[in-house]
Write a protein that holds these residues in place. Structure first.
Motif, PDB file in Angstrom:
ATOM      1  N   CYS A 150       0.558  -1.313  -0.166  1.00 54.77           N
ATOM      2  CA  CYS A 150       0.008   0.047   0.116  1.00 54.77           C
ATOM      3  C   CYS A 150       0.742   1.153  -0.005  1.00 54.77           C
ATOM      4  CB  CYS A 150      -1.016   0.174   1.113  1.00 54.77           C
ATOM      5  SG  CYS A 150      -2.275  -1.084   1.064  1.00 54.77           S
ATOM      6  N   THR A 151       1.889   1.492   0.756  1.00 52.75           N
ATOM      7  CA  THR A 151       2.595   2.511   0.874  1.00 52.75           C
ATOM      8  C   THR A 151       3.483   2.539  -0.547  1.00 52.75           C
ATOM      9  OG1 THR A 151       4.450   1.295   1.964  1.00 52.75           O
ATOM     10  CG2 THR A 151       2.922   2.208   3.509  1.00 52.75           C
ATOM     11  N   GLU A 152       4.066   1.664  -0.865  1.00 52.44           N
ATOM     12  CA  GLU A 152       4.811   1.759  -2.258  1.00 52.44           C
ATOM     13  C   GLU A 152       3.621   2.240  -3.510  1.00 52.44           C
ATOM     14  OE1 GLU A 152       6.532  -2.047  -2.749  1.00 52.44           O
ATOM     15  OE2 GLU A 152       8.252  -1.488  -1.556  1.00 52.44           O
ATOM     16  N   ASN A 153       2.460   2.105  -3.472  1.00 52.42           N
ATOM     17  CA  ASN A 153       1.742   2.301  -4.345  1.00 52.42           C
ATOM     18  C   ASN A 153       0.986   3.731  -4.149  1.00 52.42           C
ATOM     19  OD1 ASN A 153       1.648   0.025  -6.585  1.00 52.42           O
ATOM     20  ND2 ASN A 153       1.613  -0.805  -4.607  1.00 52.42           N
ATOM     21  N   GLY A 154       1.385   4.247  -3.092  1.00 54.04           N
ATOM     22  CA  GLY A 154       1.079   5.736  -2.946  1.00 54.04           C
ATOM     23  C   GLY A 154      -0.071   5.808  -2.132  1.00 54.04           C
ATOM     24  N   GLU A 155      -0.521   5.180  -1.198  1.00 56.32           N
ATOM     25  CA  GLU A 155      -1.835   5.072  -0.744  1.00 56.32           C
ATOM     26  C   GLU A 155      -1.665   5.659   0.823  1.00 56.32           C
ATOM     27  OE1 GLU A 155      -4.688   3.764  -1.564  1.00 56.32           O
ATOM     28  OE2 GLU A 155      -4.144   2.664  -3.200  1.00 56.32           O
ATOM     29  N   GLY A 156      -0.329   6.254   1.056  1.00 62.80           N
ATOM     30  CA  GLY A 156      -0.116   7.027   2.218  1.00 62.80           C
ATOM     31  C   GLY A 156       1.106   6.729   2.969  1.00 62.80           C
ATOM     32  N   GLU A 157       1.313   7.285   4.061  1.00 67.34           N
ATOM     33  CA  GLU A 157       2.553   6.931   4.799  1.00 67.34           C
ATOM     34  C   GLU A 157       2.038   6.473   6.294  1.00 67.34           C
ATOM     35  OE1 GLU A 157       5.631   6.710   3.956  1.00 67.34           O
ATOM     36  OE2 GLU A 157       5.180   7.721   1.894  1.00 67.34           O
ATOM     37  N   ASP A 205      -6.432   1.523   5.954  1.00 67.49           N
ATOM     38  CA  ASP A 205      -7.735   1.222   5.227  1.00 67.49           C
ATOM     39  C   ASP A 205      -7.193   0.774   3.732  1.00 67.49           C
ATOM     40  OD1 ASP A 205      -9.246   2.601   6.763  1.00 67.49           O
ATOM     41  OD2 ASP A 205      -9.288   4.549   5.946  1.00 67.49           O
ATOM     42  N   CYS A 206      -6.108   0.801   3.346  1.00 61.05           N
ATOM     43  CA  CYS A 206      -5.656  -0.067   2.151  1.00 61.05           C
ATOM     44  C   CYS A 206      -5.581  -1.264   2.273  1.00 61.05           C
ATOM     45  CB  CYS A 206      -4.569   0.762   1.578  1.00 61.05           C
ATOM     46  SG  CYS A 206      -3.867  -0.081   0.181  1.00 61.05           S
ATOM     47  N   ALA A 207      -4.877  -1.669   3.518  1.00 62.13           N
ATOM     48  CA  ALA A 207      -4.523  -2.954   3.814  1.00 62.13           C
ATOM     49  C   ALA A 207      -5.971  -3.866   4.190  1.00 62.13           C
ATOM     50  CB  ALA A 207      -3.732  -3.122   5.048  1.00 62.13           C
ATOM     51  N   VAL A 208      -6.691  -3.062   4.822  1.00 64.14           N
ATOM     52  CA  VAL A 208      -8.100  -3.734   5.082  1.00 64.14           C
ATOM     53  C   VAL A 208      -8.836  -4.122   3.589  1.00 64.14           C
ATOM     54  CG1 VAL A 208     -10.554  -3.437   5.969  1.00 64.14           C
ATOM     55  CG2 VAL A 208      -8.504  -2.680   7.405  1.00 64.14           C
ATOM     56  N   ARG A 209      -8.877  -2.937   2.771  1.00 61.41           N
ATOM     57  CA  ARG A 209      -9.508  -3.472   1.427  1.00 61.41           C
ATOM     58  C   ARG A 209      -8.924  -4.428   0.828  1.00 61.41           C
ATOM     59  NH1 ARG A 209      -8.669   1.286  -0.251  1.00 61.41           N
ATOM     60  NH2 ARG A 209      -6.846   1.026  -1.641  1.00 61.41           N
ATOM     61  N   THR A 221     -17.904   2.343   7.183  1.00 65.07           N
ATOM     62  CA  THR A 221     -17.722   1.583   5.769  1.00 65.07           C
ATOM     63  C   THR A 221     -17.343   0.295   6.401  1.00 65.07           C
ATOM     64  OG1 THR A 221     -15.644   2.401   5.312  1.00 65.07           O
ATOM     65  CG2 THR A 221     -17.411   3.382   4.100  1.00 65.07           C
ATOM     66  N   ASP A 222     -17.219  -0.695   5.554  1.00 65.20           N
ATOM     67  CA  ASP A 222     -16.628  -1.903   5.891  1.00 65.20           C
ATOM     68  C   ASP A 222     -15.188  -1.882   6.159  1.00 65.20           C
ATOM     69  OD1 ASP A 222     -19.059  -3.241   4.986  1.00 65.20           O
ATOM     70  OD2 ASP A 222     -18.316  -4.258   3.302  1.00 65.20           O
ATOM     71  N   TYR A 223     -14.402  -0.972   5.251  1.00 65.98           N
ATOM     72  CA  TYR A 223     -13.022  -0.849   5.682  1.00 65.98           C
ATOM     73  C   TYR A 223     -12.711  -0.285   6.898  1.00 65.98           C
ATOM     74  CZ  TYR A 223     -13.075  -1.480   0.459  1.00 65.98           C
ATOM     75  OH  TYR A 223     -13.565  -2.010  -0.937  1.00 65.98           O
ATOM     76  N   GLN A 224     -13.738   0.817   7.352  1.00 65.84           N
ATOM     77  CA  GLN A 224     -13.533   1.380   8.786  1.00 65.84           C
ATOM     78  C   GLN A 224     -13.623   0.465   9.891  1.00 65.84           C
ATOM     79  OE1 GLN A 224     -16.190   4.841   7.792  1.00 65.84           O
ATOM     80  NE2 GLN A 224     -14.670   6.209   7.458  1.00 65.84           N
ATOM     81  N   ARG A 226     -11.091  -1.801  10.036  1.00 64.70           N
ATOM     82  CA  ARG A 226      -9.543  -1.443  10.308  1.00 64.70           C
ATOM     83  C   ARG A 226      -9.672  -1.134  12.000  1.00 64.70           C
ATOM     84  NH1 ARG A 226      -9.096   3.958  11.337  1.00 64.70           N
ATOM     85  NH2 ARG A 226     -10.751   4.731   9.952  1.00 64.70           N
ATOM     86  N   MET A 227     -10.788  -0.747  12.552  1.00 63.72           N
ATOM     87  CA  MET A 227     -10.873  -0.750  14.023  1.00 63.72           C
ATOM     88  C   MET A 227     -10.692  -2.335  14.556  1.00 63.72           C
ATOM     89  SD  MET A 227     -13.875   1.942  14.787  1.00 63.72           S
ATOM     90  CE  MET A 227     -14.877   1.353  13.911  1.00 63.72           C
ATOM     91  N   ILE A 228     -11.093  -3.133  13.857  1.00 62.81           N
ATOM     92  CA  ILE A 228     -10.871  -4.486  14.485  1.00 62.81           C
ATOM     93  C   ILE A 228      -9.132  -4.942  14.114  1.00 62.81           C
ATOM     94  CG2 ILE A 228     -11.171  -7.037  13.947  1.00 62.81           C
ATOM     95  CD1 ILE A 228     -14.020  -6.471  13.135  1.00 62.81           C
ATOM     96  N   LEU A 229      -8.653  -4.499  13.105  1.00 63.92           N
ATOM     97  CA  LEU A 229      -7.149  -4.962  12.789  1.00 63.92           C
ATOM     98  C   LEU A 229      -6.333  -4.324  13.821  1.00 63.92           C
ATOM     99  CD1 LEU A 229      -7.024  -5.580   9.030  1.00 63.92           C
ATOM    100  CD2 LEU A 229      -7.014  -7.309  10.797  1.00 63.92           C
ATOM    101  N   GLN A 230      -6.782  -2.847  14.248  1.00 59.83           N
ATOM    102  CA  GLN A 230      -5.760  -2.142  15.061  1.00 59.83           C
ATOM    103  C   GLN A 230      -5.656  -2.849  16.433  1.00 59.83           C
ATOM    104  OE1 GLN A 230      -7.932   1.614  14.598  1.00 59.83           O
ATOM    105  NE2 GLN A 230      -6.151   2.418  13.355  1.00 59.83           N
TER     106      GLN A 230
END
Length: 316
Positions: free
Chosen positions: A220-227, A235-239, A282-285, A288-292
């Motif tokens: 995700c970071t290498e594809n410009g999804e954020g730092e 969010d990208c990882a969850v998606r 959303t599904d992702y959000q 994400r809270m679960i994965l954190q």
């Protein structure tokens, strides 16, 4: 009468010494091992050890504090120092000073909360350091340059949240590390994993396997999804995780998912991801809270891109 009294005292002293500490010599391995257990004081027992002792093992004792220069008498001979399960809370400054030939230092199973650089002065030949199963919350930054020859570093099962991962570059000889079972921030844990990969350090024995998540985050970071630690990265990882789950369920060969027992649990995960509350997440959000804090929800995935094998919460 006086002679009998002195004899009894000496006999009791001998029996007590035998019960607490003993010295074993091996000509084959060329070692002299001083082994003690159930001690309440240290120095008076160390004074009885031979000056040519190569291994000191003190365990299952009540030694809250160990004074500085405690082992200096064994500076030229000591190779292994094992102080596990002694309820140690404090190690004084320069406690291991002079142990220039020490190869292994074991301190697991104590109550240490801090790793101090003062412990490692002149430990030029230290190769293995085991600090697992303590209460460690922080590490002195000056520790890392002093451990340039360290090969094995075990800090798992502690209370570490974050340590500057860039400092590991000073540990140029590091070959193996254990840092699992610490309450790492998810972003830091990913960065630490990448640092170990860059240094070719083996961390494969980690019990809480983050490889799958670290690989997705890196992508995700290498594809410009954020730092890191931006929410956009997680969010990208969850998606990607959800996309993989959907693909696993809908496009896998017939019977494959059921064969590994993951289909019902994966469906429940997707069902839980559907927003059913007033926040409108959303599904992702939601995921994400679960994965954190995912270690409480999911058992480790064996490797990157492996299927979900089990959901630990039976209500999901």
């Amino acid at each position: 009468m006086k002679c009998c009294f002195l004899f009894v005292c000496c006999l009791l002293k001998y029996v007590y010494s035998e019960e607490s500490c003993r010295t074993t010599t091996s000509k084959m391995t060329k070692t002299v091992t001083f082994d003690c257990t159930e001690l309440n004081t240290l120095q008076k027992h160390l004074d009885t050890a031979q000056s040519n002792t190569t291994n000191i093992m003190i365990h299952e004792s009540n030694l809250i504090n160990i004074a500085g220069h405690a082992f200096v008498r064994f500076g030229t001979t000591l190779r292994v120092l094992d102080l596990h399960e002694n309820k140690i809370e404090v190690l004084d400054r320069q406690v291991f000073i002079g142990l220039i030939n020490l190869n292994e230092l074991t301190l697991w199973g104590n109550r240490l909360a801090w790793i101090s650089s003062d412990w490692f002065i002149n430990l030029y030949n230290l190769r293995t350091l085991d600090l697992s199963f303590n209460l460690i919350q922080s590490i002195d930054y000056n520790v890392f340059p002093l451990l340039s020859r360290l090969e094995n570093f075990y800090i798992d099962y502690n209370n570490l949240n974050v340590v500057d991962f860039n400092l590991f570059v000073y540990m140029t000889s590091l070959k193996k590390i254990k840092f699992g079972k610490n309450p790492w921030n998810w972003g830091y844990r990913a960065l630490l994993t990448w640092q170990m990969e860059n240094q070719n350090v083996d961390y494969s024995s980690e019990w809480d396997d983050w490889n799958w998540m670290s690989n997705v985050i890196k992508d995700c970071t290498e594809n410009g999804e954020g730092e890191i630690p931006s929410d956009s990265v997680i969010d990208c990882a969850v998606r990607k995780l959800l996309d993989f789950t959907y693909d696993t369920l809908h496009f896998s060969p017939i019977g494959w998912a059921n064969d590994v027992g993951c289909a019902p649990e994966a469906r429940r995960l997707i069902s839980c991801a559907r927003p059913r509350n007033v926040t409108g997440n959303t599904d992702y959000q939601t995921i994400r809270m679960i994965l954190q804090d995912y270690s409480r929800i999911l058992l480790p995935m064996i490797r990157a891109h492996s299927p979900l094998s089990y959901i630990s919460n039976p209500e999901l």
